[in-house]
Design a protein around this motif. Structure first.
Motif, PDB file in Angstrom:
ATOM      1  N   GLU B 239       0.836  -1.207   0.000  1.00  0.00           N
ATOM      2  CA  GLU B 239       0.000   0.000   0.000  1.00  0.00           C
ATOM      3  C   GLU B 239       0.869   1.253   0.000  1.00  0.00           C
ATOM      4  O   GLU B 239       0.553   2.249  -0.663  1.00  0.00           O
ATOM      5  CB  GLU B 239      -0.900   0.013   1.242  1.00  0.00           C
ATOM      6  CG  GLU B 239      -1.949  -1.093   1.236  1.00  0.00           C
ATOM      7  CD  GLU B 239      -2.905  -0.974   2.412  1.00  0.00           C
ATOM      8  OE1 GLU B 239      -3.306   0.159   2.767  1.00  0.00           O
ATOM      9  OE2 GLU B 239      -3.263  -2.014   2.993  1.00  0.00           O
ATOM     10  N   ARG B 243       0.684   4.549  -2.453  1.00  0.00           N
ATOM     11  CA  ARG B 243       0.544   5.969  -2.078  1.00  0.00           C
ATOM     12  C   ARG B 243       1.656   6.804  -2.704  1.00  0.00           C
ATOM     13  O   ARG B 243       1.414   7.876  -3.262  1.00  0.00           O
ATOM     14  CB  ARG B 243       0.551   6.108  -0.553  1.00  0.00           C
ATOM     15  CG  ARG B 243      -0.656   5.466   0.124  1.00  0.00           C
ATOM     16  CD  ARG B 243      -0.816   5.893   1.585  1.00  0.00           C
ATOM     17  NE  ARG B 243       0.294   5.523   2.436  1.00  0.00           N
ATOM     18  CZ  ARG B 243       0.364   4.374   3.151  1.00  0.00           C
ATOM     19  NH1 ARG B 243      -0.613   3.496   3.095  1.00  0.00           N
ATOM     20  NH2 ARG B 243       1.414   4.130   3.908  1.00  0.00           N
ATOM     21  N   ARG B 268      -5.092  -0.178  -3.313  1.00  0.00           N
ATOM     22  CA  ARG B 268      -5.670   0.447  -2.127  1.00  0.00           C
ATOM     23  C   ARG B 268      -4.868   1.688  -1.733  1.00  0.00           C
ATOM     24  O   ARG B 268      -5.444   2.724  -1.391  1.00  0.00           O
ATOM     25  CB  ARG B 268      -5.706  -0.553  -0.962  1.00  0.00           C
ATOM     26  CG  ARG B 268      -6.361   0.050   0.244  1.00  0.00           C
ATOM     27  CD  ARG B 268      -6.642  -0.911   1.364  1.00  0.00           C
ATOM     28  NE  ARG B 268      -7.259  -0.127   2.445  1.00  0.00           N
ATOM     29  CZ  ARG B 268      -7.624  -0.600   3.612  1.00  0.00           C
ATOM     30  NH1 ARG B 268      -7.447  -1.868   3.892  1.00  0.00           N
ATOM     31  NH2 ARG B 268      -8.167   0.178   4.518  1.00  0.00           N
ATOM     32  N   ASP B 272      -6.212   5.606  -1.535  1.00  0.00           N
ATOM     33  CA  ASP B 272      -6.066   6.436  -0.333  1.00  0.00           C
ATOM     34  C   ASP B 272      -5.371   7.766  -0.655  1.00  0.00           C
ATOM     35  O   ASP B 272      -5.819   8.828  -0.237  1.00  0.00           O
ATOM     36  CB  ASP B 272      -5.268   5.681   0.745  1.00  0.00           C
ATOM     37  CG  ASP B 272      -6.108   4.653   1.491  1.00  0.00           C
ATOM     38  OD1 ASP B 272      -7.349   4.699   1.363  1.00  0.00           O
ATOM     39  OD2 ASP B 272      -5.525   3.797   2.193  1.00  0.00           O
ATOM     40  N   GLU B 276      -6.744  11.572  -0.468  1.00  0.00           N
ATOM     41  CA  GLU B 276      -6.094  12.536   0.425  1.00  0.00           C
ATOM     42  C   GLU B 276      -5.576  13.765  -0.311  1.00  0.00           C
ATOM     43  O   GLU B 276      -5.303  14.793   0.297  1.00  0.00           O
ATOM     44  CB  GLU B 276      -4.948  11.847   1.184  1.00  0.00           C
ATOM     45  CG  GLU B 276      -5.475  10.859   2.231  1.00  0.00           C
ATOM     46  CD  GLU B 276      -4.414   9.893   2.743  1.00  0.00           C
ATOM     47  OE1 GLU B 276      -4.781   8.974   3.493  1.00  0.00           O
ATOM     48  OE2 GLU B 276      -3.215  10.056   2.380  1.00  0.00           O
TER      49      GLU B 276
END
Lengths: 349, 349
Positions: B239, B243, B268, B272, B276
């Motif tokens: 993950e 990001r 995932r 995220d 954000e």
């Protein structure tokens, strides 16, 4: 000795086969190569009888040279043991029962025992079929496991066979069950957050109907006493519930400085929602999980302090208990105590 | 007939035992209860020989009444088959090999074959030990599996035995391997986002050294052509990488309207970070994963459109191929085609 290749022992002396390509070496081949009778070869390989050391060594060298592996089935019939145990699960060897299987395999393989797996898919007819099949194969014993800590009725087998229940206990006290001490795991997490100086601790856990959720809440309560803020919140085992639980705590429990959660998914959801509502983990709120499931606990922001259930150890104890039963011993039922794993969701708080 | 209880057949007529508590019923008990010879009882139970229908039925009723389960070991010795196969893994039956085991068990149990599991912990000495043990037990065949799509050398067994490689193929073309078509899975995801009208598609995947990462990137590229924005980004399977990849895309690839990811964890993380940084999934950017690992794909915000690898189907094919080999057939190596599972990370986009 003749050098005629047809069936002469010297012809057999090629590694890995018996002179008959595709046919495993037989004890007769070993005896012929070593120049002894089949009976002598058998005694030498089984370390029985009165033989000269030199003879025994020659037979073993011949067996090695031919790649002779014996036949565990014939040995099983003569010993009355199959050196095989069955492992029956209602859980498709999922997240919880897989480590139990591996731990059991670990303990059993030390005794040269292998594991036959049978996944019943929670189907009673299928379970009965598998149990008959295992018994017909002469398994030395059976380990029964499942996904839940809720007790299950004893298995029904057509003949008596040693049985150990792992993770999911038997409802009968006469059976040997190896379980987890869920309350102790939650108590360890609660003790840890109190040790950090937290005094307003919330407990958020799984379904009120799940025995492990109930035991974990009770274990935390026993340690927290009046440092527990409000009643434990029961929900489900999901991240989504963890996020919602933060909002519910804000409405009904007031300020909290720690949340002891019933599993890692709830804890991850709690961390996410706290961050999204402007609170820092662990500076403002310390958070603990339960399970130490790496894909959740390590991916969480921050990574979770959590409880390692030691399912592999539970499996090893189940395997050893079964071996003890098979040997005629009387092992006691036991509960494995989980251990705390400290990571950033509480560390440096 | 006498009613003396000592050893008289009538005494044996209690369900579930043989008149000797704790001792399984033997064929002699069945013969005695049915009033036939042991040879006749054996023929009746094995459906062989010339017997009157009535005699056969009487023997079977006696066997039923006594809970006679026979002995699969004796049957195995006489048939030359053990109705047992070994499954050897280097992966501790983890996330990828567990569904393969269950699929194989499914296919094999239909043929009354059970699975002995052996977890080698990636240790060659342990693997050799387990293989000898399996061969000595007379397994009908062996399924070899592992966590990676990278080919492995063939196993070394002391005698020839049918072998099928599942998920992790053999380096030898002479062996039967059942693998995943990773490129096809990624191509399906890419086709899906093009079907949504997306025209600036980024590809973010795992380590450049992993064969499955390479194949998935190639599969996506083959469909996307010049709708692929910039080169695929290789990283790891986490993950965190997902990001970070969003920030890297922002710096180097310009605006994108879809991201095709190499696994669910990366996807995932991408979701995220997009959220954000103020972008909506799927309205602004559609995101696809790979693996359909529920704990990641369903917990993602939003839940992920992803690729189901159909590992259980791969296991079933491996099991059926092994049965075919055991029966003397020549099954071909095959690759399983994954299927797309559409959820909110692209739906309604």
């Amino acid at each position: 000795m003749s050098h005629d290749p047809s069936g002469h022992p010297a012809h057999l002396g090629r590694p890995g086969h018996s002179g008959h390509p595709g046919r495993p070496a037989r004890i007769a081949d070993v005896a012929a190569l070593a120049g002894v009778s089949i009976g002598t070869a058998s005694k030498a390989l089984n370390d029985t009888g009165q033989l000269r050391t030199e003879t025994r060594a020659r037979v073993k060298a011949a067996a090695e040279q031919l790649g002779f592996v014996g036949d565990a089935r014939a040995r099983a019939l003569s010993s009355g043991r199959s050196y095989t145990v069955g492992m029956v699960t209602t859980d498709s060897f999922g997240r919880f029962t897989m480590p139990v299987l591996l731990g059991a395999e670990d303990a059993l393989s030390a005794g040269e025992v292998m594991v036959l797996v049978a996944d019943t898919r929670d189907d009673h007819v299928r379970e009965a079929h598998y149990l008959r099949s295992l018994v017909s194969r002469g398994v030395d014993g059976i380990i029964v496991t499942g996904r839940s800590a809720d007790a299950r009725p004893p298995i029904e087998v057509p003949v008596p066979v040693p049985v150990v229940y792992a993770l999911t206990p038997s409802t009968s006290d006469a059976d040997v069950s190896v379980t987890l001490d869920d309350a102790a795991g939650a108590a360890a997490a609660a003790t840890h957050v109190l040790g950090l100086g937290r005094r307003r601790v919330a407990v958020v856990t799984g379904p009120v109907t799940a025995r492990s959720a109930e035991l974990r809440a009770a274990g935390a309560r026993s340690v927290l006493g009046d440092r527990m803020t409000g009643e434990p919140l029961f929900g489900d085992w999901s991240e989504r519930w963890g996020r919602r639980a933060v909002d519910q705590l804000d409405r009904t429990h007031g300020r909290v400085d720690a949340v002891v959660c019933g599993n890692d998914q709830i804890a991850r959801g709690v961390c996410d929602r706290l961050r999204e509502t402007g609170r820092s983990v662990p500076a403002d709120v310390a958070v603990t999980g339960y399970d130490d499931w790496d894909v959740v606990a390590l991916a969480s922001r921050p990574p979770l302090t959590t409880v390692d259930m030691r399912l592999d150890e539970l499996g090893r104890i189940a395997g050893r208990s079964l071996l003890e039963l098979v040997a005629g011993g009387r092992p006691a039922s036991t509960a494995v105590t989980p251990t705390l794993v400290v990571r950033e969701s509480t560390a440096g708080a």
